[in-house]
Structure formats: C-alpha cells, structure tokens
Design a protein around this motif. Structure first.
Motif, PDB file in Angstrom:
ATOM      1  N   LEU A  43       0.820  -1.216   0.000  1.00  0.00           N
ATOM      2  CA  LEU A  43       0.000   0.000   0.000  1.00  0.00           C
ATOM      3  C   LEU A  43       0.853   1.265   0.000  1.00  0.00           C
ATOM      4  N   MET A  44       2.016   1.201   0.631  1.00  0.00           N
ATOM      5  CA  MET A  44       2.908   2.360   0.700  1.00  0.00           C
ATOM      6  C   MET A  44       3.307   2.826  -0.699  1.00  0.00           C
ATOM      7  N   LYS A  45       3.521   1.892  -1.600  1.00  0.00           N
ATOM      8  CA  LYS A  45       3.921   2.232  -2.964  1.00  0.00           C
ATOM      9  C   LYS A  45       2.815   2.982  -3.704  1.00  0.00           C
ATOM     10  N   GLU A  46       1.579   2.847  -3.221  1.00  0.00           N
ATOM     11  CA  GLU A  46       0.434   3.497  -3.854  1.00  0.00           C
ATOM     12  C   GLU A  46      -0.090   4.646  -3.004  1.00  0.00           C
ATOM     13  N   ASN A  47       0.701   5.066  -2.000  1.00  0.00           N
ATOM     14  CA  ASN A  47       0.313   6.163  -1.101  1.00  0.00           C
ATOM     15  C   ASN A  47      -1.016   5.892  -0.405  1.00  0.00           C
ATOM     16  N   ARG A  48      -1.200   4.645  -0.015  1.00  0.00           N
ATOM     17  CA  ARG A  48      -2.424   4.271   0.696  1.00  0.00           C
ATOM     18  C   ARG A  48      -2.089   3.882   2.133  1.00  0.00           C
ATOM     19  N   GLU A  49      -3.099   4.005   3.007  1.00  0.00           N
ATOM     20  CA  GLU A  49      -2.919   3.787   4.442  1.00  0.00           C
ATOM     21  C   GLU A  49      -3.495   2.435   4.851  1.00  0.00           C
ATOM     22  N   LEU A  50      -2.902   1.884   5.910  1.00  0.00           N
ATOM     23  CA  LEU A  50      -3.414   0.647   6.499  1.00  0.00           C
ATOM     24  C   LEU A  50      -3.759   0.916   7.963  1.00  0.00           C
ATOM     25  N   CYS A  51      -5.032   0.726   8.311  1.00  0.00           N
ATOM     26  CA  CYS A  51      -5.465   0.861   9.702  1.00  0.00           C
ATOM     27  C   CYS A  51      -5.313  -0.502  10.384  1.00  0.00           C
ATOM     28  N   ALA A  52      -4.480  -0.570  11.389  1.00  0.00           N
ATOM     29  CA  ALA A  52      -4.227  -1.827  12.097  1.00  0.00           C
ATOM     30  C   ALA A  52      -4.850  -1.751  13.490  1.00  0.00           C
ATOM     31  N   TYR A  53      -5.746  -2.696  13.805  1.00  0.00           N
ATOM     32  CA  TYR A  53      -6.487  -2.683  15.060  1.00  0.00           C
ATOM     33  C   TYR A  53      -5.930  -3.743  16.008  1.00  0.00           C
ATOM     34  N   THR A  54      -5.607  -3.324  17.246  1.00  0.00           N
ATOM     35  CA  THR A  54      -5.075  -4.232  18.260  1.00  0.00           C
ATOM     36  C   THR A  54      -5.913  -4.128  19.521  1.00  0.00           C
ATOM     37  N   HIS A  55      -6.348  -5.262  20.041  1.00  0.00           N
ATOM     38  CA  HIS A  55      -7.121  -5.260  21.276  1.00  0.00           C
ATOM     39  C   HIS A  55      -6.177  -5.186  22.463  1.00  0.00           C
ATOM     40  N   VAL A  56      -6.534  -4.351  23.436  1.00  0.00           N
ATOM     41  CA  VAL A  56      -5.704  -4.200  24.636  1.00  0.00           C
ATOM     42  C   VAL A  56      -6.548  -4.531  25.865  1.00  0.00           C
ATOM     43  N   PRO A  57      -5.929  -5.070  26.915  1.00  0.00           N
ATOM     44  CA  PRO A  57      -6.687  -5.415  28.133  1.00  0.00           C
ATOM     45  C   PRO A  57      -7.154  -4.171  28.873  1.00  0.00           C
ATOM     46  N   VAL A  58      -8.197  -4.325  29.666  1.00  0.00           N
ATOM     47  CA  VAL A  58      -8.738  -3.210  30.450  1.00  0.00           C
ATOM     48  C   VAL A  58      -7.726  -2.768  31.499  1.00  0.00           C
ATOM     49  N   GLN A  59      -7.100  -3.735  32.159  1.00  0.00           N
ATOM     50  CA  GLN A  59      -6.077  -3.456  33.163  1.00  0.00           C
ATOM     51  C   GLN A  59      -4.704  -3.850  32.613  1.00  0.00           C
ATOM     52  N   GLU A  60      -3.663  -3.222  33.141  1.00  0.00           N
ATOM     53  CA  GLU A  60      -2.304  -3.523  32.696  1.00  0.00           C
ATOM     54  C   GLU A  60      -1.921  -4.984  32.959  1.00  0.00           C
ATOM     55  N   ALA A  61      -2.384  -5.528  34.058  1.00  0.00           N
ATOM     56  CA  ALA A  61      -2.145  -6.935  34.411  1.00  0.00           C
ATOM     57  C   ALA A  61      -0.651  -7.264  34.418  1.00  0.00           C
ATOM     58  N   LYS A  62       0.165  -6.359  34.954  1.00  0.00           N
ATOM     59  CA  LYS A  62       1.618  -6.562  34.950  1.00  0.00           C
ATOM     60  C   LYS A  62       2.028  -7.769  35.785  1.00  0.00           C
ATOM     61  N   ASN A  63       1.275  -8.040  36.858  1.00  0.00           N
ATOM     62  CA  ASN A  63       1.649  -9.134  37.754  1.00  0.00           C
ATOM     63  C   ASN A  63       0.955 -10.451  37.407  1.00  0.00           C
ATOM     64  N   LEU A  64       0.178 -10.442  36.330  1.00  0.00           N
ATOM     65  CA  LEU A  64      -0.513 -11.666  35.924  1.00  0.00           C
ATOM     66  C   LEU A  64       0.412 -12.502  35.047  1.00  0.00           C
ATOM     67  N   TYR A  65       0.713 -13.702  35.488  1.00  0.00           N
ATOM     68  CA  TYR A  65       1.620 -14.569  34.739  1.00  0.00           C
ATOM     69  C   TYR A  65       0.872 -15.804  34.248  1.00  0.00           C
ATOM     70  N   LEU A  66       0.781 -15.940  32.952  1.00  0.00           N
ATOM     71  CA  LEU A  66       0.160 -17.113  32.337  1.00  0.00           C
ATOM     72  C   LEU A  66       1.208 -17.754  31.420  1.00  0.00           C
ATOM     73  N   PRO A  67       1.747 -18.894  31.774  1.00  0.00           N
ATOM     74  CA  PRO A  67       2.800 -19.528  30.966  1.00  0.00           C
ATOM     75  C   PRO A  67       2.371 -19.709  29.510  1.00  0.00           C
ATOM     76  N   GLY A  68       3.202 -19.235  28.612  1.00  0.00           N
ATOM     77  CA  GLY A  68       2.914 -19.387  27.189  1.00  0.00           C
ATOM     78  C   GLY A  68       1.911 -18.398  26.649  1.00  0.00           C
ATOM     79  N   LYS A  69       1.431 -17.461  27.478  1.00  0.00           N
ATOM     80  CA  LYS A  69       0.437 -16.480  27.052  1.00  0.00           C
ATOM     81  C   LYS A  69       0.985 -15.060  27.186  1.00  0.00           C
ATOM     82  N   LEU A  70       0.590 -14.203  26.253  1.00  0.00           N
ATOM     83  CA  LEU A  70       0.958 -12.792  26.309  1.00  0.00           C
ATOM     84  C   LEU A  70      -0.311 -12.010  26.622  1.00  0.00           C
TER      85      LEU A  70
END
Length: 334
Positions: free
Chosen positions: A242-269
C-alpha cells in the motif's frame, strides 16, 4: 435459504420466502455455489475458453463447465473462498465441496423422511420440518470451555447437523454419504533450491501474492494486528504494498482493560499492544488503533457471533473483542 433434496421424488426444493420445487434432471448436471475465485484467468485458459466468450460467462456457469470437464477433480483446480453443490445426473448423487482454507461453512442433515438438507446457514436447516433439534452437549461444552477438547470438528452443536470439512467433498446418495479429500499439502512436489535464501524468496513471493489478492483495489485497507507472527507478517506485507500506492493501512489491536503486569500465564501474552506497536512504527503508513472493550456486554457479544456466523465458535471468550473490532471497522468505513 436451504436446499432440500428428495431422492425418491426426484426433486429439490429451495426453502425461502419464495419457496420453489423443481425436478432433478435425469441427464444434465446442475450447480450452485457461493464463490470468490482467485484464479479465474488460469481456470478459463485450462478449459480452453476464448476471450470473447469468457467476458460474459458467470462464475456459476464457468464452474459447471469445469465440473463437466474434470468431474470431482475440478476442486483441485479452483483457488479462492467457495462452497459448491452439484447434482450429478450421471451418478444420481449430490456433491458438496468446500475450499481448502477459508472460513466458509456448509451444513447438512437428513430429515426423518430421508431427504437431504444443506445450507450455508445452520439456522435455515433447523427451520426445516423433520430435522431433529436435539442438542449435542459435549460439543457445546467444547465451545464454551477452551480446555475441553472435542476431536470431531465437523460435528455441530446439534446432533443431527454436520458440516463439510475443508479440502473435502461429500457424495450423497439416499441415506448414504461418502467423504473424499481432494487437497493435501503433501501432494505437491517441493521445488528444489540451491540455498536457504532462494527458499525464503520463493515463500515471500507466494505469501505476498496471497496478501495482495485480498487487498481492496482502491482506498485504504484494514487489518487485525496482534503480537503474533501471522497477523504481523500479513500487516507488514500489506503495508509495504500500500505504501507504494500512497495508501494507508489501519491496524487494530485489542488491549486489556487493566495492565495486568503481575498476571503470569505460561505461554500467554496478556498485553499484545507493545509488540504490535513495534511493528506498526516500522511502517509510516500504518495507523495503529487500540481497542478497549470494557464497555461491551460479553453475552451480547456471544449473541452477535451466533447471528453473524450461524453457529457457536471456539474460544467463545474472544467474542467480546471480535464484536468490538467488527463495530469499529464498520464505523471507520471498511
């Protein structure tokens, strides 16, 4: 809409507001489909069709010609997202097929009087008289609870209703069904290369071609971007094109409600935003958008998924952010 095939009465019925019943032809084949074909030009060339003829032919008519030419081998020649239904007059049978990799679904069931019903909508099959609505409790639990495995993936939440598997076709005769696999990754010969770089180059060529074939011809595009390699690589390849054609890409990412810094789930991000943002900043034409779904009702999201797909989905807890993604992308004009 569903199709109801009465083998003994040699007829089929389209169940819709304008319901109609027609005779099954004794000699000619008939074909129905829902299809996006990505290799139309290649397919027409293989069938020996000239340009003046192919401009006016419909996809349905083209696929019927392909069936008459190759019979069930036709499914090996078609690329895209599709389901196909054929009445094979020569063998007095119905053939239902699904492409190898898309999320397309096609359901079927037998009525108590021995008629075959099939449809892309599970709900339309349930509305047919004579279809049992007994629930399959083990299958429902496997949808609701991710840690419960159910190995028969073609079984729906209703005992009487099954679906056609990807890369397979089913041949139906009165009271009988035969399943055949027409596509496997192992059937292809590996093109030998001299170096690892040549393998990578060929893979990227094919991967890029697959991504480009799914981009809109004009305007901007959208993608779902997680921290995974799959959505990340698709987004990166799309943004580069798209960059070669001067077009934009909207990329949507889901984020958690809380930071959950202390939540540890093995193998999970837990929070995928930082890794997704790293990729987004590498491409100046990516507009990175965070989705926070704390305002949505999880039950309503599950109902939305049922209405959108016609069936229960695996990993039901994901329904909330999928619903939010759909709403946001729609509001943004995609």
């Amino acid at each position: 809409m569903a199709i109801l095939v009465d083998f003994s009465g040699n007829k089929f019925t389209q169940t819709s507001a304008n319901q109609s019943t027609q005779s099954l032809p004794e000699k000619n084949c008939i074909l129905g489909c829902h299809a996006r074909i990505d290799n139309l030009f290649e397919l027409k060339a293989k069938l020996g069709l000239n340009d003046s003829f192919t401009h006016s032919i419909t996809i349905q008519a083209l696929l019927l010609l392909a069936f008459e030419h190759w019979n069930v081998d036709m499914f090996r020649h078609i690329r895209g997202d599709w389901w196909i239904a054929v009445w094979d007059a020569r063998k007095q049978s119905v053939i239902l097929a699904i492409d190898p990799s898309s999320p397309t679904t096609l359901f079927y069931a037998w009525t108590t009087t021995g008629q075959l019903a099939f449809s892309a909508s599970l709900t339309d099959i349930l509305n047919i008289e004579g279809i049992s609505q007994e629930l399959h409790e083990a299958r429902i639990l496997s949808y609701l609870l991710q840690w419960i495995r159910y190995n028969d993936f073609l079984q729906t939440e209703y005992k009487a209703i099954r679906q056609i598997g990807s890369a397979t076709f089913n041949i139906f005769k009165p009271g009988k069904v035969q399943t055949e696999t027409y596509w496997q990754a192992t059937q292809f010969q590996i093109k030998q290369a001299n170096t690892s770089e040549e393998y990578i180059e060929e893979f990227l060529r094919r991967y890029r071609q697959a991504v480009v074939s799914r981009l809109p011809h004009t305007g901007n595009a959208a993608s779902m971007l997680s921290a995974g390699l799959d959505s990340g690589s698709v987004t990166a390849l799309a943004a580069s094109v798209l960059m070669k054609e001067n077009r934009e890409l909207c990329a949507y990412t889901h984020v958690p409600v809380q930071e959950a810094k202390n939540l540890y789930l093995p193998g999970k991000l837990v929070n995928e935003w930082p890794a997704a943002q790293q990729l987004a900043t590498m491409h100046p034409n990516i507009k990175h958008i965070a989705l926070e779904s704390d305002h949505l009702n999880p039950i309503r999201a599950m109902v939305f998924m049922l209405q959108a797909t016609g069936k229960m989905q695996a990993a039901t807890p994901n329904a909330t952010w999928i619903h939010h993604l759909y709403q946001t992308v729609k509001q943004d004009g995609f």
